[in-house]
Write an enzyme that holds these catalytic residues in place. Structure first.
Site, PDB file in Angstrom:
ATOM      1  N   HIS A 121      -8.477  14.696  -1.898  1.00 26.92           N
ATOM      2  CA  HIS A 121      -9.015  13.345  -2.362  1.00 26.92           C
ATOM      3  C   HIS A 121      -8.579  13.265  -3.856  1.00 26.92           C
ATOM      4  CE1 HIS A 121     -10.399  11.460   1.204  1.00 26.92           C
ATOM      5  NE2 HIS A 121     -11.190  12.383   1.481  1.00 26.92           N
ATOM      6  N   ASP A 131       0.690  -1.425   0.028  1.00 26.54           N
ATOM      7  CA  ASP A 131       0.010   0.058  -0.041  1.00 26.54           C
ATOM      8  C   ASP A 131       0.736   1.255   0.078  1.00 26.54           C
ATOM      9  OD1 ASP A 131       0.786   0.425   2.735  1.00 26.54           O
ATOM     10  OD2 ASP A 131      -1.125   0.206   3.548  1.00 26.54           O
ATOM     11  N   ASP A 165      -6.308  10.524  -5.577  1.00 24.49           N
ATOM     12  CA  ASP A 165      -6.731   9.844  -6.823  1.00 24.49           C
ATOM     13  C   ASP A 165      -5.605   9.492  -8.006  1.00 24.49           C
ATOM     14  OD1 ASP A 165      -8.959   9.194  -5.603  1.00 24.49           O
ATOM     15  OD2 ASP A 165     -10.389  10.777  -6.763  1.00 24.49           O
ATOM     16  N   GLU A 216      -6.167   1.968  -0.701  1.00 21.62           N
ATOM     17  CA  GLU A 216      -4.610   2.320  -1.203  1.00 21.62           C
ATOM     18  C   GLU A 216      -3.716   0.943  -1.302  1.00 21.62           C
ATOM     19  OE1 GLU A 216      -3.857   3.229   3.039  1.00 21.62           O
ATOM     20  OE2 GLU A 216      -5.446   3.284   1.683  1.00 21.62           O
ATOM     21  N   ASN A 258      -3.815  12.629   1.558  1.00 21.43           N
ATOM     22  CA  ASN A 258      -5.075  13.105   1.407  1.00 21.43           C
ATOM     23  C   ASN A 258      -5.498  14.392   1.994  1.00 21.43           C
ATOM     24  OD1 ASN A 258      -6.052  11.564  -0.853  1.00 21.43           O
ATOM     25  ND2 ASN A 258      -6.598   9.935   0.488  1.00 21.43           N
TER      26      ASN A 258
END
Length: 457
Positions: free
Chosen positions: A338, A325, A342, A368, A333
């Site tokens: 966000h 991850d 992304d 993630e 974030n």
């Protein structure tokens, strides 16, 4: 726009639960130059009343209308006006359901997001009804007189040609000339063996003249039904035909003296079928991929792991898995929003796909987290692959506003069968190794413990 449809407004029943959508649909048709008179139907009672009041030209029906069961609506329509075309005009609808409804008698299927297909669908459906009615009238006319029969044949929307015992074309109606793009002057005397005809099968391979249904019927005396053929017209365009052929006999003869061949232009239907095939492929892809990263999704991972583990057990091959991850993803974030998160996830997806072999399965596991299945790859090779992914991702930077963003990943690696023989055991072992990578500083690759999932017990 077909001029035949401009003589008088078409009377359309529109089955739709939302009046705004009804008005939008009506406005779209008028903007396309199609004169229409529409009735809004949102209940079975209104549908029954409208069908009893007058005859209609077509029905535009949404599949999902509260209080109306689509199958019952179809039954009511067929009982009152059996040849009334019903065109589905709806939003998202599963491809299997759409095909099933078309098989049940719906004339066509148009998505609300692609209303450009609606007017052609209406015209095509009305032509099919007109063709059906004309054929029925032709059968009645044939019993009355030969002259009337010829008149009706000339009026048919489908092409009709008469071919003699030598295979030469002797007569053709106006529709045949229109569909083939040639006048009777050019068609007269030609045969299916004429090299001018450039015909193909549905797979694109040449369609030999001796396989033409009219020629087959002449040679065998047997009719042919719905033979699909592609014909290149003189202008270079390709038209797809569905051809029927029937022999004509004189009393006492055992061989036909001629063949009547009829054909319809199914080019639009073929185009619609291709669009549906593409839609089906897109839906299949959407069902197994994560829309943000382009990686496979969790569902596909679960299905594939069972298959790959069974194959590995059967063939004695290893399967490596690495699970990872993004480090400090929540902090990223919280700091940049966000949208930045992304972008980081999309970038990671690109890196994982760039390092994947043809048989590898990179998946977004959740949030993630990601998992990559590496069939027939030993542990050390998987560790090296994970290091390459970790290094390349750590070196990436991209502009986000005024900032240059980047991140790192931590990865845990396990292998079948040493660290587990089931998907849960292998992923659990990789997860334990990922936990170790996080605890020992992040931005690193750790191999699973020989104790596998029991590491913390």
């Amino acid at each position: 726009m077909d001029e035949d449809l401009m003589d008088a407004p078409l009377k359309l029943l529109v089955i739709e639960d939302n009046q705004a959508d009804f008005l939008l649909l009506q406005r779209h048709l008028k903007l396309q130059g199609l004169p229409v008179s529409c009735a809004w139907i949102d209940s079975m009672a209104k549908l029954e009343s409208a069908l009893a009041a007058q005859r209609w030209d077509a029905v535009l029906a949404d599949y999902n209308v509260p209080g109306m069961v689509f199958g019952q609506s179809m039954d009511l329509i067929r009982s009152r006006q059996s040849d009334l075309p019903v065109i589905l005009v709806t939003g998202a609808l599963g491809d299997e359901k759409a095909v099933d409804l078309l098989k049940q008698g719906c004339s066509d299927f148009v998505l609300k997001e692609n209303l450009a297909r609606l007017v052609p669908a209406i015209e095509r459906s009305l032509h099919e009804v007109a063709e059906h009615r004309a054929r029925r009238e032709a059968e009645e006319a044939l019993r009355e007189s030969e002259d009337r029969y010829r008149s009706v044949i000339e009026a048919l929307f489908e092409g009709i040609v008469l071919i003699d015992a030598d295979g030469a074309l002797q007569a053709a109606n106006t529709s045949a000339e229109r569909i083939l793009g040639l006048t009777m002057e050019h068609l007269a005397g030609s045969t299916s063996l004429d090299p001018r005809w450039q015909t193909i099968h549905e797979d694109g391979s040449p369609f030999p003249g001796e396989m033409h249904p009219a020629w087959v019927t002449l040679q065998t005396g047997q009719p042919c039904h719905e033979v699909i053929m592609g014909v290149h017209k003189p202008d270079g365009s390709l038209v797809w035909l569905s051809i029927n052929s029937r022999p004509l006999y004189r009393p006492g003869d055992t061989s036909p003296y001629a063949v009547v061949a009829s054909f319809v232009d199914i080019t639009e239907r073929k185009r619609a079928e291709e669009e549906l095939r593409i839609l089906q492929a897109q839906l299949r892809e959407a069902a197994i991929h994560d829309p943000l990263t382009g990686l496979y999704n969790r569902r596909y991972l679960d299905e594939t792991m069972k298959r790959e583990l069974a194959r590995a057990a059967r063939e004695g091959h290893p399967i490596s898995i690495f699970m990872g991850d993004i480090d400090h993803f929540k902090q990223l974030n919280d700091t940049y929003g966000h949208q930045a998160g992304d972008e980081i996830l999309k970038t990671l997806g690109e890196v994982l796909r760039a390092h994947a072999r043809a048989g590898d399965i990179p998946c977004r596991y959740g949030g993630e987290e990601f998992v990559v299945i590496l069939p027939d790859m030993p542990l050390e090779a998987a560790r090296e692959r994970a290091e390459l992914v970790r290094r390349d991702f750590a070196n990436l930077r991209f502009a986000f506003g005024d900032a240059q963003l980047g991140s790192t990943i931590s990865i845990g690696v396990s292998v079948y069968p040493e660290y587990g023989t089931t998907a849960d055991e292998l992923i659990g072992a990789a997860d334990q190794a990922l936990y170790e990578a996080k605890q020992t500083g992040r931005n690193r690759v750790c191999l699973a413990s020989r104790l596998g999932p029991t590491l913390n017990n």
